[in-house]
Design a protein around this motif. Structure first.
Motif, mmCIF file in Angstrom:
data_model
loop_
_atom_site.group_PDB
_atom_site.id
_atom_site.type_symbol
_atom_site.label_atom_id
_atom_site.label_comp_id
_atom_site.label_asym_id
_atom_site.label_seq_id
_atom_site.Cartn_x
_atom_site.Cartn_y
_atom_site.Cartn_z
ATOM 1 N N ARG A 96 0.908 -1.050 0.074
ATOM 2 C CA ARG A 96 -0.110 0.027 0.205
ATOM 3 C C ARG A 96 1.047 1.235 -0.020
ATOM 4 O O ARG A 96 2.061 1.252 0.731
ATOM 5 N N GLN A 97 0.771 2.379 -0.903
ATOM 6 C CA GLN A 97 1.304 3.352 -1.079
ATOM 7 C C GLN A 97 1.117 4.200 0.321
ATOM 8 O O GLN A 97 0.027 4.507 0.493
ATOM 9 N N ALA A 247 -16.026 10.509 -1.685
ATOM 10 C CA ALA A 247 -16.096 9.449 -2.540
ATOM 11 C C ALA A 247 -17.505 9.534 -3.329
ATOM 12 O O ALA A 247 -17.352 9.459 -4.765
ATOM 13 N N HIS A 252 -16.957 7.503 -6.716
ATOM 14 C CA HIS A 252 -15.915 6.268 -6.469
ATOM 15 C C HIS A 252 -16.728 5.192 -5.636
ATOM 16 O O HIS A 252 -17.711 5.669 -4.820
ATOM 17 N N SER A 254 -15.654 2.562 -3.896
ATOM 18 C CA SER A 254 -15.016 2.245 -2.630
ATOM 19 C C SER A 254 -14.175 3.591 -1.996
ATOM 20 O O SER A 254 -13.235 4.297 -2.827
ATOM 21 N N ILE A 255 -14.248 3.633 -0.791
ATOM 22 C CA ILE A 255 -13.530 4.667 0.050
ATOM 23 C C ILE A 255 -11.935 4.365 0.073
ATOM 24 O O ILE A 255 -11.096 5.147 -0.190
ATOM 25 N N GLU A 256 -11.522 3.218 -0.506
ATOM 26 C CA GLU A 256 -10.141 2.811 -0.653
ATOM 27 C C GLU A 256 -9.604 3.684 -2.004
ATOM 28 O O GLU A 256 -8.274 4.322 -1.701
ATOM 29 N N THR A 257 -10.371 3.591 -2.893
ATOM 30 C CA THR A 257 -9.871 4.451 -3.972
ATOM 31 C C THR A 257 -9.545 5.903 -3.623
ATOM 32 O O THR A 257 -8.854 6.711 -3.937
ATOM 33 N N THR A 258 -10.776 6.328 -2.896
ATOM 34 C CA THR A 258 -10.642 8.008 -2.498
ATOM 35 C C THR A 258 -9.510 8.185 -1.698
ATOM 36 O O THR A 258 -8.914 9.267 -1.604
ATOM 37 N N ARG A 259 -9.237 7.285 -0.716
ATOM 38 C CA ARG A 259 -8.012 7.404 0.028
ATOM 39 C C ARG A 259 -6.720 7.646 -0.708
ATOM 40 O O ARG A 259 -5.890 8.490 -0.249
ATOM 41 N N ILE A 260 -6.564 7.079 -1.957
ATOM 42 C CA ILE A 260 -5.417 7.298 -2.514
ATOM 43 C C ILE A 260 -5.325 8.603 -3.086
ATOM 44 O O ILE A 260 -4.239 9.185 -2.980
ATOM 45 N N TYR A 261 -5.975 9.250 -3.250
ATOM 46 C CA TYR A 261 -6.405 10.865 -3.707
ATOM 47 C C TYR A 261 -5.675 11.613 -2.733
ATOM 48 O O TYR A 261 -5.307 12.716 -2.882
#
Length: 280
Positions: A96-97, A247, A252, A254-261
């Motif tokens: 995970r980045q 999100a 989005h 998935s909130i996981e996708t939003t977290r990347i932002y």
């Protein structure tokens, strides 16, 4: 066993399948680019599990893990469509980045300099287009939803991947969009058009933004349409601290996708550690 070849006809059939599934144009383009690269590497050879494994190794050597996984996702989707399930490849494991690459981070000052430079150069359409993406968080593929009617109503309906979401347009942006449309004698429909009245393509928007970099003294690695969406996400979250709402706004699932932002740069993380005051 019948020899499995990646013919132009099979690739074209898969492209039609992706469009029928209402995949975003950018996604279709990316998938096809990766599939054609694999087909060119095969050079007429058969598609086998061994060949796919070798291609995966080459991807791993020459590309970042996330990029390699994107290429593998394109192939896996094709193999599923063709019924070649045994040729599918496993994705590379990616940690995970934690930090955003500072060399690709578009800061607000960079954004404001791009807008000011575009206006100074008489590129009003480009300036307003960048403002529209950055003020709403829309994808570059969703720019066509910005119409005269949407500006009048203060909201745009965006349909993508079988989902419809409503984007609220800031009042100031609506006024600027309507003023620009009136100047261009556009009474209805899309606001951002070419001189011939055709919708702006993703490639054209990208090229115009890149060409602006040298004049605005902003690193080209930081300037692309999706980074405007990232800047919106960061500003929105700083204002409301509600990742679930963000999100929804970004579309989005998935909130996981939003977290990347919302990743910070390594420099910002270092400042946060320094503020902890845990070293005497």
């Amino acid at each position: 066993m019948t020899k499995r070849n990646l013919t132009p006809e099979r690739i074209a059939a898969y492209a039609q399948h992706l469009r029928a599934e209402e995949r975003a144009p950018g996604t279709v383009e990316k998938y096809l680019r990766n599939i054609r690269a694999f087909a060119a590497w095969l050079d007429g050879g058969a598609v086998t599990k061994q060949a796919v494994t070798k291609w995966k190794e080459l991807l791993q050597e020459g590309k970042a893990a996330a990029t390699a996984n994107g290429a593998l996702a394109a192939l896996n989707g094709l193999f599923r469509f063709l019924g070649w399930e045994d040729c599918r490849a496993r994705f590379l494991k990616v940690q995970r980045q934690m930090f955003r690459d500072a060399n690709r981070e578009l800061k607000r000052a960079d954004y404001e300099r791009l807008i000011a430079t575009a206006r100074a150069r008489g590129q009003d359409r480009l300036a307003l287009l960048m403002e529209t993406i950055c003020a709403t968080g829309i994808r570059v593929s969703e720019v066509q939803a910005i119409t005269v009617e949407a500006a009048r109503q203060g909201k745009a309906e965006i349909a993508l991947k079988g989902k419809i979401r409503t984007i609220i347009l800031p009042a100031k942006l609506c006024r600027k969009l309507l003023k620009y449309a009136k100047k261009q004698k556009t009474v209805s429909g899309e606001v951002f058009l070419t001189r011939n009245g055709a919708p702006l393509s993703r490639r054209q928007i990208w090229a115009e933004m890149k060409a602006l970099c040298s004049h605005a003294d902003v690193e080209p690695s930081k300037v692309f349409p999706h980074n405007l969406r990232h800047l919106f996400a960061t500003a929105f979250y700083q204002a409301c601290k509600d990742i679930a709402k963000l999100a929804d706004v970004l579309g989005h699932s998935s909130i996981e996708t939003t977290r990347i932002y919302l990743l910070t740069s390594g420099a910002e993380h270092r400042k946060e550690l320094d503020r902890l005051g845990l070293v005497s």
